[in-house]
Design an enzyme around this catalytic site. Structure first.
Site, PDB file in Angstrom:
ATOM      1  CG  ASP A  52      -2.964  23.828   3.726  1.00 15.07           C
ATOM      2  OD1 ASP A  52      -2.314  22.949   4.161  1.00 15.07           O
ATOM      3  OD2 ASP A  52      -2.889  25.037   4.268  1.00 15.07           O
ATOM      4  CD  GLU A 113      -0.621  19.417   6.520  1.00  9.71           C
ATOM      5  OE1 GLU A 113       0.709  20.019   6.497  1.00  9.71           O
ATOM      6  OE2 GLU A 113      -1.557  20.086   6.949  1.00  9.71           O
ATOM      7  CG  ASP A 186      -3.733  29.334   4.039  1.00 12.58           C
ATOM      8  OD1 ASP A 186      -4.108  28.685   4.868  1.00 12.58           O
ATOM      9  OD2 ASP A 186      -3.449  30.594   3.948  1.00 12.58           O
TER      10      ASP A 186
END
Lengths: 212, 212
Positions: A52, A113, A186
């Site tokens: 992330d 992502e 996170d």
């Protein structure tokens, strides 16, 4: 770098064929084959590093789907970047830490992502810098990078594309059977990205098996 | 990777003090000291790698300001990224090529463009990825990164902050005494960034010398 989950179940590097540049999930993770209890125990497991990316904290999490289809967290945590540190030095730390995690936990693929909206241009540039270095860490270690939209990740983990970070954290805790929620968020986001990849690969391969 | 300008004038790696993380231009490049012809020939030169980040072409150019204040191009060119290649592989190529250029031409500092407007979020993310990897290549080689806005770069080279790429290319050709304009324009943009850093460092150090 803070990491949790322990190192239980660490194994040797997967064979070269599993670290190959081309996806071969259709053969490796066919849903039809795996549903057969007679052969499921002989099938390979799958280990994914979710990342992330962020300009303050970069979360990471290694999730393994075992041969009997259990999801196990091998490690999770976040690389904290000190404010005031020059960006180039921050990027150097992210690259070094991610490379070390890949070397230690031997994932077969990296999932990140794919963000391309809902942030401004300045944030996008900063985030892009971290993303670039994360992708380079994967490529330098001979690993493919899979990208998933925030909608896909939340849908795969929570079943609702607009879930908030807290909901993602709770579901990740339950899915991986963790004693406490991964911190910071996170880290749980990174685990969610890895879980999303495992779900997606399984679905893709079930579909491929049916289409054959 | 295509590069031109030849390798004439290549020298050994600068001493560790010149590759130090802290800028020390005020002592090294004092305008007052350099204007004294008796000692100018004994002063150090300055070598800068300019990088023009792009998701198709990433331009590069090494400019040296010699002890007698001449600007000399040591190399320039562009790293072309094949369309259709996965982004991670593109980033791996950029990192490898820039690291090789740094090792071969031994710049003391890297200068890049600081863009944070006039592009959309999607482009900013792509550009950020390339920027991150370029900054990492510098940091991994122990070099500082200096960032300049497009306005500063064009003002330093053309004297007009809204100059177009063609004007920048023409001025770079004249300033460096090149036989023909650097191609593609990404290469001339990279040389312009390097020249901008040399001008800015000289001005900063003149000011520092006067303020002492």
């Amino acid at each position: 770098m803070r990491d949790v989950c322990g190192e239980a179940g660490l194994r040797a590097a997967p064979p070269a064929s599993r670290r190959a540049k081309n996806f071969e999930y259709s053969r490796m993770f066919s849903g039809l084959e795996r549903s057969d209890p007679k052969i499921s125990s002989t099938l390979s497991s799958m280990r994914v590093l979710g990342i992330d990316c962020g300009s303050e904290y970069t979360g990471f999490g290694v999730v393994e789907e075992t041969a009997d289809r259990k999801l196990v967290c091998r490690v999770n945590g976040a690389i904290k970047l000190k404010s005031g540190t020059p960006m180039a030095a921050k990027l150097e730390k992210i690259f070094a830490d991610l490379t070390a995690i890949i070397a230690k936990y031997q994932p077969e693929i990296v999932a990140i992502e794919d963000v391309f909206y809902a942030i401004n241009v300045k944030s996008a540039l900063k985030l892009g810098q971290v993303r670039g270095v994360a992708m380079l860490a994967a490529a330098s270690s001979g690993l493919q990078v899979a990208e998933y939209s925030p909608l896909s990740i939340k849908s795969a983990v929570v079943g609702y594309g607009r879930a908030d970070k807290h909901q993602v954290q709770q579901m990740v805790t339950r899915l991986l059977g963790l004693a406490s929620p991964p911190q910071p968020t996170d880290a749980s986001d990174a685990l969610a990205i890895a879980i999303c990849h495992i779900h997606t690969a399984a679905t893709t391969n079930r579909y491929a098996a049916v289409s054959r």
